[in-house]
Design a protein around this motif. Structure first.
Motif, mmCIF file in Angstrom:
data_model
loop_
_atom_site.group_PDB
_atom_site.id
_atom_site.type_symbol
_atom_site.label_atom_id
_atom_site.label_comp_id
_atom_site.label_asym_id
_atom_site.label_seq_id
_atom_site.Cartn_x
_atom_site.Cartn_y
_atom_site.Cartn_z
ATOM 1 N N GLY A 120 0.768 -1.195 -0.115
ATOM 2 C CA GLY A 120 -0.046 0.057 -0.127
ATOM 3 C C GLY A 120 0.823 1.519 -0.010
ATOM 4 N N GLY A 121 0.385 2.186 -0.597
ATOM 5 C CA GLY A 121 0.992 3.769 -0.533
ATOM 6 C C GLY A 121 0.895 4.369 -2.130
ATOM 7 N N PRO A 122 1.690 5.536 -2.037
ATOM 8 C CA PRO A 122 1.568 6.348 -3.162
ATOM 9 C C PRO A 122 2.051 5.704 -4.555
ATOM 10 C CG PRO A 122 3.100 7.348 -1.722
ATOM 11 C CD PRO A 122 2.491 5.874 -1.227
ATOM 12 N N TYR A 123 1.628 5.822 -5.560
ATOM 13 C CA TYR A 123 2.073 5.635 -6.898
ATOM 14 C C TYR A 123 1.706 6.537 -8.033
ATOM 15 C CZ TYR A 123 2.495 0.847 -4.939
ATOM 16 O OH TYR A 123 2.602 -0.373 -4.409
ATOM 17 N N VAL A 124 2.496 6.497 -8.988
ATOM 18 C CA VAL A 124 2.029 7.408 -10.165
ATOM 19 C C VAL A 124 2.163 6.341 -11.275
ATOM 20 C CG1 VAL A 124 3.147 9.260 -11.856
ATOM 21 C CG2 VAL A 124 2.943 9.489 -9.370
ATOM 22 N N THR A 125 1.239 6.388 -12.147
ATOM 23 C CA THR A 125 1.220 5.458 -13.203
ATOM 24 C C THR A 125 1.980 5.876 -14.586
ATOM 25 O OG1 THR A 125 -0.704 6.657 -14.323
ATOM 26 C CG2 THR A 125 -1.321 5.015 -12.834
ATOM 27 N N GLU A 126 2.891 4.918 -15.017
ATOM 28 C CA GLU A 126 3.975 5.449 -16.164
ATOM 29 C C GLU A 126 3.603 4.813 -17.207
ATOM 30 O OE1 GLU A 126 6.125 7.939 -15.970
ATOM 31 O OE2 GLU A 126 5.862 8.576 -13.969
ATOM 32 N N GLU A 127 4.622 4.369 -18.045
ATOM 33 C CA GLU A 127 4.413 3.853 -19.318
ATOM 34 C C GLU A 127 3.849 2.583 -19.458
ATOM 35 O OE1 GLU A 127 8.401 2.086 -17.914
ATOM 36 O OE2 GLU A 127 7.400 3.948 -17.734
ATOM 37 N N THR A 128 3.009 2.201 -20.614
ATOM 38 C CA THR A 128 2.284 1.144 -20.942
ATOM 39 C C THR A 128 3.117 0.305 -21.955
ATOM 40 O OG1 THR A 128 0.118 2.086 -20.418
ATOM 41 C CG2 THR A 128 0.120 0.310 -21.726
ATOM 42 N N ILE A 129 3.176 -1.005 -21.360
ATOM 43 C CA ILE A 129 4.013 -1.930 -22.226
ATOM 44 C C ILE A 129 3.209 -2.987 -22.805
ATOM 45 C CG2 ILE A 129 5.937 -3.289 -22.712
ATOM 46 C CD1 ILE A 129 7.168 -1.667 -20.162
ATOM 47 N N THR A 130 3.058 -3.163 -24.025
ATOM 48 C CA THR A 130 2.283 -4.486 -24.613
ATOM 49 C C THR A 130 3.148 -5.331 -25.184
ATOM 50 O OG1 THR A 130 0.255 -3.104 -24.963
ATOM 51 C CG2 THR A 130 0.267 -5.035 -26.380
ATOM 52 N N ARG A 131 3.059 -6.427 -24.845
ATOM 53 C CA ARG A 131 3.771 -7.651 -25.180
ATOM 54 C C ARG A 131 3.093 -8.911 -25.756
ATOM 55 N NH1 ARG A 131 7.533 -6.317 -20.563
ATOM 56 N NH2 ARG A 131 9.506 -5.338 -21.534
ATOM 57 N N PHE A 132 3.677 -9.278 -26.838
ATOM 58 C CA PHE A 132 3.052 -10.660 -27.346
ATOM 59 C C PHE A 132 3.555 -11.853 -26.566
ATOM 60 C CE2 PHE A 132 4.152 -14.395 -30.126
ATOM 61 C CZ PHE A 132 2.750 -14.797 -30.364
ATOM 62 N N LYS A 133 2.500 -12.562 -26.182
ATOM 63 C CA LYS A 133 2.657 -13.943 -25.117
ATOM 64 C C LYS A 133 2.398 -14.989 -26.148
ATOM 65 C CE LYS A 133 3.087 -10.993 -21.612
ATOM 66 N NZ LYS A 133 4.201 -11.167 -20.573
ATOM 67 N N GLY A 134 1.762 -15.143 -27.051
ATOM 68 C CA GLY A 134 1.664 -16.566 -27.885
ATOM 69 C C GLY A 134 0.291 -16.298 -28.412
ATOM 70 N N TYR A 135 0.114 -17.519 -28.974
ATOM 71 C CA TYR A 135 -1.432 -17.916 -29.570
ATOM 72 C C TYR A 135 -2.191 -19.005 -28.796
ATOM 73 C CZ TYR A 135 -0.086 -15.656 -33.950
ATOM 74 O OH TYR A 135 0.680 -14.633 -34.972
ATOM 75 N N ALA A 145 -3.653 -14.398 -31.526
ATOM 76 C CA ALA A 145 -2.578 -13.870 -31.105
ATOM 77 C C ALA A 145 -3.029 -13.202 -29.736
ATOM 78 C CB ALA A 145 -1.697 -12.852 -31.760
ATOM 79 N N PHE A 146 -2.356 -13.549 -28.682
ATOM 80 C CA PHE A 146 -2.540 -12.899 -27.415
ATOM 81 C C PHE A 146 -1.314 -11.667 -27.032
ATOM 82 C CE2 PHE A 146 -2.091 -12.920 -22.679
ATOM 83 C CZ PHE A 146 -3.349 -12.284 -22.306
ATOM 84 N N ASN A 147 -1.768 -10.506 -26.893
ATOM 85 C CA ASN A 147 -1.072 -9.278 -26.375
ATOM 86 C C ASN A 147 -1.499 -8.751 -25.251
ATOM 87 O OD1 ASN A 147 1.079 -8.887 -28.848
ATOM 88 N ND2 ASN A 147 -0.892 -8.950 -29.923
ATOM 89 N N ARG A 148 -0.496 -8.796 -24.279
ATOM 90 C CA ARG A 148 -1.032 -8.183 -22.893
ATOM 91 C C ARG A 148 -0.397 -6.703 -22.544
ATOM 92 N NH1 ARG A 148 -1.038 -11.204 -16.952
ATOM 93 N NH2 ARG A 148 1.230 -10.322 -16.946
ATOM 94 N N SER A 149 -1.262 -5.769 -22.163
ATOM 95 C CA SER A 149 -0.630 -4.640 -22.007
ATOM 96 C C SER A 149 -0.526 -4.472 -20.162
ATOM 97 C CB SER A 149 -1.702 -3.617 -22.342
ATOM 98 O OG SER A 149 -1.786 -3.340 -23.705
#
Length: 305
Positions: A120-135, A145-149
């Protein structure tokens, strides 16, 4: 001056009436202390010029997991409030040191590397990364194709190691890769023309590895809102956990001494515990040395390949 910054200056003093209507401990409501801290963090970061997003986020990890709504999207500029379910860290049982959490309620919290626990505590949201995981094959049998952000969170204080811990937000779904399939026409194929193939597993009603996870449908709405950095406040912090545990040990009701914890989960867990990284990390590191991971092996070929 950005619209968010103008709004922050104008609204800093008072919680507006429309937002007060969402305060409470019922389903879909936000506890007063969670809103107060989340709002203060947001207004602080906006006033510093570090955040321009018109919305901010909060999570109450003392509430039950599963399908209970405990992650909050608050957009004061257009007077919208939304509450959705989210997962909490599963924890681990390492060398007889048990810091696991059930699916419903979180008892254990930590900022230790590889602890798989929520901090728990303070956070700032930063970059979003989307990666291919497989089919995988979807319900209609289609080869997909499954890509997860993944939205990276940056923290401060006890949450400052969020980046090395790879703590962020993502859909509660994972591809269990089982084999490699020949597909040279795929844009994701390796040099030999193979792609990973597996089964898509949805764990929206379960736990996470310490990250904040949402259902696929909720993630599809929340992640784009985090493209512009904003704040996320997760309750409880270590001080809250220690104070509640002390009250329970003394036989006092936390609510009666001005402390907050979801009553249903407190009854279930008995008392919460925060494990500082200084305590857990040496135990986890020793366990890793005693149980080294096997060398990586190539995926087997899918049947019929």
């Amino acid at each position: 001056m950005s619209a968010a910054r103008v709004f922050a200056v104008e609204q800093a003093a008072e919680i507006p009436a429309w937002l007060k209507a969402h305060i409470g401990e019922g389903d879909g409501q936000i506890a007063p202390v969670v809103l107060q801290r989340a709002r203060a963090l947001y207004l602080q970061k906006v006033s510093e010029g570090k955040v321009k997003n018109p919305c901010y986020f909060a999570m109450d990890a003392t509430r039950p997991g599963g399908f209970t709504r405990r992650f909050y999207v608050i957009c004061e500029a257009d007077q919208t409030f939304r509450a959705v379910p989210s997962g909490h860290g599963s924890g681990r049982n390492v060398a007889g040191v048990n810091f696991t959490n059930g699916i419903r309620c979180a008892k254990n919290f930590s900022n230790a590397m590889d602890s798989k626990l929520t901090t728990g505590g303070p956070y700032v949201t930063e970059e979003t990364i989307t990666r291919f995981k497989g089919y995988y094959r979807n319900g209609a049998g289609k080869y997909v194709a499954f890509n997860r952000s993944f939205v990276q969170f940056d923290g401060e204080g006890e949450t400052a190691n969020a980046r090395p811990r790879v703590i962020g937000g993502h859909p509660a779904v994972v591809l269990r890769v089982a084999c490699r399939r020949k597909d040279p026409d795929s844009p994701y194929a390796n040099e030999e023309g193979y792609v990973p193939f597996g089964t898509l597993v949805d764990y929206a009603a379960g736990r996470s590895n310490g990250c904040t996870s949402w259902s696929q449908s909720d993630a599809a709405k929340i992640i784009p809102m985090m493209k512009e950095p904003s704040t996320l406040y997760i309750y409880p912090e270590s001080g809250d956990i220690a104070a509640v545990a002390q009250a329970v040990k003394a036989g006092k009701s936390p609510a009666r001494v001005g402390l907050y914890w979801n009553a249903s989960c407190l009854k279930e867990i008995g008392a919460p515990k925060f494990w500082p990284k200084e305590t857990l990390e040496p135990i986890i590191e020793q366990y890793k040395k005693d149980h080294p991971a096997p060398p990586p092996q190539p995926l087997p070929l899918c049947k019929g390949q």
